[in-house]
Design a protein around this motif. Structure first.
Motif, PDB file in Angstrom:
ATOM      1  N   ASN B 116     -10.738  -9.377   6.871  1.00 57.01           N
ATOM      2  CA  ASN B 116     -10.148 -10.177   5.807  1.00 57.01           C
ATOM      3  C   ASN B 116      -9.442  -9.278   4.790  1.00 57.01           C
ATOM      4  OD1 ASN B 116      -9.951 -11.695   3.254  1.00 57.01           O
ATOM      5  ND2 ASN B 116     -11.004 -13.292   4.411  1.00 57.01           N
ATOM      6  N   HIS B 117      -8.169  -9.551   4.577  1.00 54.97           N
ATOM      7  CA  HIS B 117      -7.356  -8.776   3.648  1.00 54.97           C
ATOM      8  C   HIS B 117      -7.940  -8.766   2.223  1.00 54.97           C
ATOM      9  CE1 HIS B 117      -3.526  -7.355   1.885  1.00 54.97           C
ATOM     10  NE2 HIS B 117      -3.752  -8.245   0.942  1.00 54.97           N
ATOM     11  N   LEU B 118      -8.434  -9.914   1.805  1.00 60.89           N
ATOM     12  CA  LEU B 118      -8.953 -10.022   0.430  1.00 60.89           C
ATOM     13  C   LEU B 118     -10.205  -9.166   0.259  1.00 60.89           C
ATOM     14  CD1 LEU B 118      -8.519 -13.881   0.006  1.00 60.89           C
ATOM     15  CD2 LEU B 118      -6.931 -12.074  -0.646  1.00 60.89           C
ATOM     16  N   GLY B 120     -10.757  -6.553   1.880  1.00 62.27           N
ATOM     17  CA  GLY B 120     -10.249  -5.180   1.871  1.00 62.27           C
ATOM     18  C   GLY B 120      -9.876  -4.725   0.474  1.00 62.27           C
ATOM     19  N   HIS B 121      -9.286  -5.627  -0.324  1.00 60.32           N
ATOM     20  CA  HIS B 121      -8.918  -5.284  -1.704  1.00 60.32           C
ATOM     21  C   HIS B 121     -10.151  -4.888  -2.522  1.00 60.32           C
ATOM     22  CE1 HIS B 121      -4.663  -5.794  -2.231  1.00 60.32           C
ATOM     23  NE2 HIS B 121      -4.654  -7.016  -1.748  1.00 60.32           N
ATOM     24  N   ILE B 122     -11.301  -5.446  -2.186  1.00 59.82           N
ATOM     25  CA  ILE B 122     -12.533  -5.083  -2.898  1.00 59.82           C
ATOM     26  C   ILE B 122     -13.107  -3.788  -2.319  1.00 59.82           C
ATOM     27  CG2 ILE B 122     -14.825  -5.873  -3.604  1.00 59.82           C
ATOM     28  CD1 ILE B 122     -13.829  -8.753  -2.929  1.00 59.82           C
ATOM     29  N   GLY B 144       0.173 -12.764  -4.255  1.00 56.69           N
ATOM     30  CA  GLY B 144      -0.241 -13.809  -3.326  1.00 56.69           C
ATOM     31  C   GLY B 144      -1.562 -14.463  -3.672  1.00 56.69           C
ATOM     32  N   HIS B 145      -2.391 -13.781  -4.456  1.00 55.43           N
ATOM     33  CA  HIS B 145      -3.714 -14.349  -4.727  1.00 55.43           C
ATOM     34  C   HIS B 145      -4.197 -14.074  -6.151  1.00 55.43           C
ATOM     35  CE1 HIS B 145      -4.232 -10.480  -2.543  1.00 55.43           C
ATOM     36  NE2 HIS B 145      -3.630 -11.102  -1.568  1.00 55.43           N
ATOM     37  N   THR B 146      -4.988 -15.008  -6.658  1.00 53.84           N
ATOM     38  CA  THR B 146      -5.661 -14.860  -7.951  1.00 53.84           C
ATOM     39  C   THR B 146      -7.020 -15.516  -7.787  1.00 53.84           C
ATOM     40  OG1 THR B 146      -3.556 -15.015  -9.096  1.00 53.84           O
ATOM     41  CG2 THR B 146      -5.530 -15.346 -10.421  1.00 53.84           C
ATOM     42  N   THR B 310      -2.491  -1.871  -4.588  1.00 53.95           N
ATOM     43  CA  THR B 310      -1.484  -2.619  -3.837  1.00 53.95           C
ATOM     44  C   THR B 310      -1.877  -2.601  -2.356  1.00 53.95           C
ATOM     45  OG1 THR B 310      -0.192  -0.583  -3.861  1.00 53.95           O
ATOM     46  CG2 THR B 310       0.394  -2.241  -5.455  1.00 53.95           C
ATOM     47  N   ASP B 311      -1.191  -3.413  -1.536  1.00 52.69           N
ATOM     48  CA  ASP B 311      -1.568  -3.531  -0.122  1.00 52.69           C
ATOM     49  C   ASP B 311      -1.407  -2.190   0.593  1.00 52.69           C
ATOM     50  OD1 ASP B 311      -1.981  -6.152  -0.671  1.00 52.69           O
ATOM     51  OD2 ASP B 311      -0.241  -6.905   0.434  1.00 52.69           O
ATOM     52  N   ASN B 312      -2.395  -1.833   1.393  1.00 48.72           N
ATOM     53  CA  ASN B 312      -2.355  -0.552   2.105  1.00 48.72           C
ATOM     54  C   ASN B 312      -3.333  -0.597   3.278  1.00 48.72           C
ATOM     55  OD1 ASN B 312      -5.077   0.608   1.259  1.00 48.72           O
ATOM     56  ND2 ASN B 312      -4.174   0.095  -0.717  1.00 48.72           N
TER      57      ASN B 312
HETATM   58 ZN    ZN Z   1      -3.016  -8.098  -1.021  1.00 50.48          ZN
END
Ligand code: ZN
Lengths: 206, 348
Positions: B116-118, B120-122, B144-146, B310-312
């Motif tokens: 899950n991308h989200l 991943g941000h965590i 894209g998300h909040t 940022t996305d990576n």
């Molecule tokens: Zn993202």
């Protein structure tokens, strides 16, 4: 030598392992599923299945051949990036093939009388097509057009998708000569649908 | 014995490949984080064009993988698992990364983790700040998300406790940038312009903060419209638009609502750690206000450095490493991308 052939330019998810001899192309195993939305799901499993049914492992492959379209965008990329990543990690060359050429090769192998047109579905009421001469060599295309734009008198071949044998045959000369492969550049033939926005709309009532 | 995890990200307009080392004690070390962005190709369209992004992912994928291995000084045969974003994101874009990751995992004969991308941000925060206390609260803010998320276990349990009911925070930045004739993406130019302006110059509305509104949900659509109205009214009066003051006041409204709700959620749930991540986490006012409010409330604040926010691919590799460490089952090679993957599904 063993060659892996992949194509996702049509609704078919195609993977096969062929033995490329000095004269002949022999299919050892192939997996083909007709599902335009399953390219991303099924392609790598199909590859592994074909390789194991051929009694081989991925490490035994000497080259990868990939149909690069023309084809509707999303599925086409699944095949190309899979071929690129497999070739990259196995350290073997990946040869691009025009998917319509592979279909033409299949048609000739099946005894079709050239010249003819190869025509596939491009969606949006259009077709991808290319013309092949008496020797079965591409003489025009690939192009995308409305079906009405095609020569109604021309013979058409009916293969819906290229076979692993056709893909391997189309790249055979280059593979046998160990030519440096061209990049796996997709034949999109259409620009992305995208419009540059005009002036911003006001939100206040004027 | 430590293990190397490769991460592949392609959910939006960044092609990311990361390499991390999972140590035996469960800590995760960043080795490479290579990103190819197609953001410049989208700028003239004022937003991400999915087909343009997908084409760029295909071109960038293998070269980005090579850059990551070069940077890390590793060979592909060193990899023991491949993690890849399975969703949420743009369907055609996800397909490129997922197809590539499957092929790499198959060729290297290692397990695949569709993640899950989200999450991943965590997870990316652990690369900089070490293991995440449980539970933690995460505020994800991007184009894209909040979302406000309760993280009980980065590899096992994430629960959404609030999200935007309309625009994402980053989307509001892009739209307000257009109103102010600033470039896309809107976050950096608005942040820059705001430094010269007064945050209290204009009282823009704080969405979803009424007594009957959901305590942890967000709304930025009304704010965006209020800014556009204010600017149009000034123009109608023949005045010059005070770009710096509008930017500062808009940014203050966004940062105020985000931090107030995040700190309130942490306090009310008795959670002592807040992670802020996603592209908007790089915003200077959001970081400053969060620092101040977290300090006042006795909450530890963790914000990964901008490059990690940022996305990576590193964030996907990091999450993959946590899944490997926790002994989670890998994905089947038949796994498909899910453009609407809910955050509660950490891996497929
Ligand atoms: Zn993202």
């Amino acid at each position: 030598m063993l060659v892996l052939a992949i194509d996702t330019a049509t609704p078919a998810v195609t993977a096969g392992v062929v033995e490329l001899g000095s004269e002949r192309v022999t299919v050892l195993a192939e997996r083909v599923t007709h599902d335009a939305r399953a390219h991303g799901e099924l392609l790598t499993p199909h590859v592994l299945d074909a390789v194991s049914r051929a009694g081989a492992t991925l490490r035994d492959l000497a080259a990868v051949v990939c149909g690069v379209g023309p084809g509707p965008f999303t599925g086409l990329r699944a095949g190309i990036v899979t071929a690129a990543a497999l070739a990259d990690s196995l350290d073997v060359p990946a040869y691009p093939v025009c998917s319509l050429d592979a279909i033409a090769s299949d048609a000739v192998a099946d005894g079709a009388d050239a010249p003819f047109l190869v025509v596939t579905d491009a969606r949006r009421r259009e077709v991808y097509w290319a013309a092949y001469d008496r020797e079965g060599h591409r003489s025009r295309g690939p192009e995308v057009a409305a079906p009405a734009a095609l020569d109604p008198a021309a013979r058409r071949v009916e293969h819906a998708h290229p076979s692993p044998a056709g893909l391997a045959r189309t790249a055979a000369t280059a593979i046998r000569a160990s030519e440096a492969p061209a990049p796996l550049t997709p034949l999109y033939l259409r620009r992305p649908d995208a419009a540059v926005p005009g002036a911003r709309k006001r939100v206040s009532a004027s | 014995m430590s293990r190397i995890v490769m991460g592949v990200e392609s959910s939006c307009d960044e092609t990311g490949v990361g390499l991390v080392r999972l140590h035996d004690d469960g800590t995760v070390e960043l080795l490479a984080d290579e990103v190819a962005s197609s953001v410049a190709e989208h700028a003239r369209f004022g937003g991400v064009v999915p087909e343009v992004a997908s084409r760029a992912h295909l071109e960038a994928m293998v070269p980005t993988v090579h850059r990551a291995f070069d940077t890390a000084g590793l060979r592909m045969s060193d990899v023991s698992a491949v993690a890849v974003t399975a969703g949420p994101g743009l369907a055609g874009a996800l397909l490129v990364g997922l197809s590539a990751a499957k092929a790499y995992a198959a060729a290297l004969d290692v397990p695949l983790y569709g993640v899950n991308h989200l999450a991943g941000h965590i997870a990316v925060d652990t690369l900089q700040h070490g293991p995440l206390p449980a539970p933690s609260l995460a505020l994800l803010v991007s184009g894209g998300h909040t979302q406000l998320l309760r993280v009980d276990d980065i590899a096992g349990k994430i629960t959404e406790i609030g999200s935007t009911v309309d625009d994402a925070a980053g989307e509001a930045y892009d739209k307000v940038a257009r109103v102010l004739d600033l470039p896309y993406p809107g976050g950096p130019p608005i942040d820059r312009a705001a430094r010269e302006g007064a945050p209290d110059a204009i009282a823009f509305p704080r969405g979803m903060t009424g007594p009957r509104d959901a305590a942890y949900d967000f709304s930025f659509s009304g704010l965006k419209t209020a800014v556009a109205r204010w600017v149009e009214a000034a123009q109608a009066r023949g005045e010059d638009v005070p770009v710096a003051d509008v930017a500062a006041s808009f940014q203050e409204a966004v940062a105020d609502v985000l931090t107030a709700k995040a700190v309130r959620a942490a306090t009310e749930s008795g959670i002592g750690t807040l992670v802020i991540s996603g592209g908007v986490a790089a915003n200077s006012r959001l970081a400053a206000l969060a620092a101040q409010r977290c300090a006042d409330a006795g909450i530890e604040l963790r914000i990964p450095r901008p490059r990690l926010c940022t996305d990576n691919g590193a964030m996907i590799a990091a999450l993959g490493a946590h899944l490997v460490s926790a002994g989670c089952a890998p994905s089947a090679l038949e796994v498909s991308a899910d453009p609407a993957l809910p955050v509660s599904t950490i891996s497929l």
